[in-house]
Design a protein around this motif. Structure first.
Motif, PDB file in Angstrom:
ATOM      1  N   LEU A 137       0.831  -1.208   0.000  1.00 24.65           N
ATOM      2  CA  LEU A 137       0.000   0.000   0.000  1.00 24.65           C
ATOM      3  C   LEU A 137       0.861   1.252   0.000  1.00 24.65           C
ATOM      4  O   LEU A 137       0.556   2.230  -0.694  1.00 24.65           O
ATOM      5  N   LEU A 171       1.989   1.954  -3.467  1.00 27.31           N
ATOM      6  CA  LEU A 171       0.906   2.489  -4.293  1.00 27.31           C
ATOM      7  C   LEU A 171       0.635   3.954  -3.966  1.00 27.31           C
ATOM      8  O   LEU A 171       0.391   4.771  -4.863  1.00 27.31           O
ATOM      9  N   VAL A 172       0.677   4.282  -2.677  1.00 29.62           N
ATOM     10  CA  VAL A 172       0.447   5.671  -2.265  1.00 29.62           C
ATOM     11  C   VAL A 172       1.585   6.558  -2.736  1.00 29.62           C
ATOM     12  O   VAL A 172       1.367   7.635  -3.309  1.00 29.62           O
ATOM     13  N   TRP A 232      -0.687   5.726  -7.507  1.00 28.78           N
ATOM     14  CA  TRP A 232      -1.362   4.793  -8.407  1.00 28.78           C
ATOM     15  C   TRP A 232      -2.757   5.311  -8.718  1.00 28.78           C
ATOM     16  O   TRP A 232      -3.563   5.568  -7.818  1.00 28.78           O
ATOM     17  N   LEU A 254      -6.123   3.952  -7.118  1.00 28.05           N
ATOM     18  CA  LEU A 254      -6.204   4.237  -5.683  1.00 28.05           C
ATOM     19  C   LEU A 254      -6.528   5.704  -5.452  1.00 28.05           C
ATOM     20  O   LEU A 254      -7.340   6.041  -4.573  1.00 28.05           O
ATOM     21  N   ASP A 258      -9.870   6.874  -3.477  1.00 23.22           N
ATOM     22  CA  ASP A 258      -9.735   7.718  -2.287  1.00 23.22           C
ATOM     23  C   ASP A 258     -10.559   8.990  -2.436  1.00 23.22           C
ATOM     24  O   ASP A 258     -11.291   9.395  -1.517  1.00 23.22           O
ATOM     25  N   SER A 276      -7.133   5.263   2.225  1.00 23.68           N
ATOM     26  CA  SER A 276      -5.897   4.474   2.258  1.00 23.68           C
ATOM     27  C   SER A 276      -4.980   4.885   3.400  1.00 23.68           C
ATOM     28  O   SER A 276      -4.170   4.077   3.877  1.00 23.68           O
TER      29      SER A 276
END
Length: 235
Positions: A33, A36-37, A41, A44, A48, A200
């Motif tokens: 994660l 990805l943050v 990405w 995501l 969000d 997230s």
């Protein structure tokens, strides 16, 4: 007098092995994660944004619910409140001469705070920005400090309750689990509802908190010094 319970043994190994496995699993998902943050990405980011926009719109239209969430996040489930509760529990454990369990609780809290601040500084993720904010918050967004502190504090206190009162009746166990689950989930929802965190961020706080909780348990092994349950809890 109650005889101390026998050490817990599971099919997959002793409690230390189980804790290490959970720590590795939650840490691996957290790192994914985090990547990805940090890499922003697309799916995501869109997910969000859609969630916080929906919650923010609801909050603007329902100021009563917003006030409730502000009280919960700033008073009941505030990290300072939860850390104070952990500190009080540490003092009680020391008074009860449960040094190993007190050490575990202290290591949980300190390591959790250090990792939280380090990751926030490294990622530097901006929080949601609103022209009409429902609440304000400082520091970077990822991971959520409220969510991470709740996962560590509520998880550790629940675990200690189960360790120290292995013969507690079902009603007490249900109440303990519900209090912990509602608190951890509630913290995350209030932060998203008030528009100060992305979803997230909250999930990241939960994952990192779980990794710290299980990793420090494997290190300190709080189950090695169980205390007999209080008679009032045998229902």
């Amino acid at each position: 007098m109650h005889a101390p319970p026998a050490p817990v043994v599971t099919r997959g190994g002793g409690p230390r092995t189980v804790c290490l496995r959970y720590c590795a699993a939650t840490a691996a998902v957290f790192l994914l994660l985090l990547a990805l943050v940090a890499g922003r990405w697309g799916p995501l980011v869109v997910a969000d944004r859609d969630v916080v926009v929906a919650f923010h719109s609801f909050g603007v239209r329902h100021p009563g619910w917003t006030r409730v969430n502000l009280v919960l996040t700033d008073r009941v489930w505030d990290p300072a409140t939860l850390r104070a509760l952990m500190a009080a529990c540490i003092l009680w454990l020391l008074w009860r001469r449960a040094g190993r369990q007190a050490l575990w609780l202290a290591v949980c809290g300190i390591l959790g705070w250090v990792l939280q601040q380090a990751v926030k500084a490294a990622v530097g993720r901006p929080r949601p920005h609103w022209p009409d904010p429902l609440d304000t918050a400082g520091y970077a967004a990822f991971p959520s400090g409220h969510a991470m502190t709740a996962a560590i504090a509520c998880g550790a206190l629940l675990w200690l309750f189960l360790l120290r009162h292995p013969r507690a009746g079902t009603p007490w166990r249900v109440i303990a689990w519900l209090l912990a689950a509602v608190s951890v989930a509630g913290v995350g929802l209030t932060r998203i509802y008030l528009g100060v965190h992305w979803p997230s961020d909250v999930v990241g706080g939960w994952l990192l908190g779980a990794a710290v909780l299980t990793g420090t348990a494997a290190l300190c092994e709080p189950w090695r010094t169980p205390a007999p349950p209080l008679r009032g809890l045998d229902v």
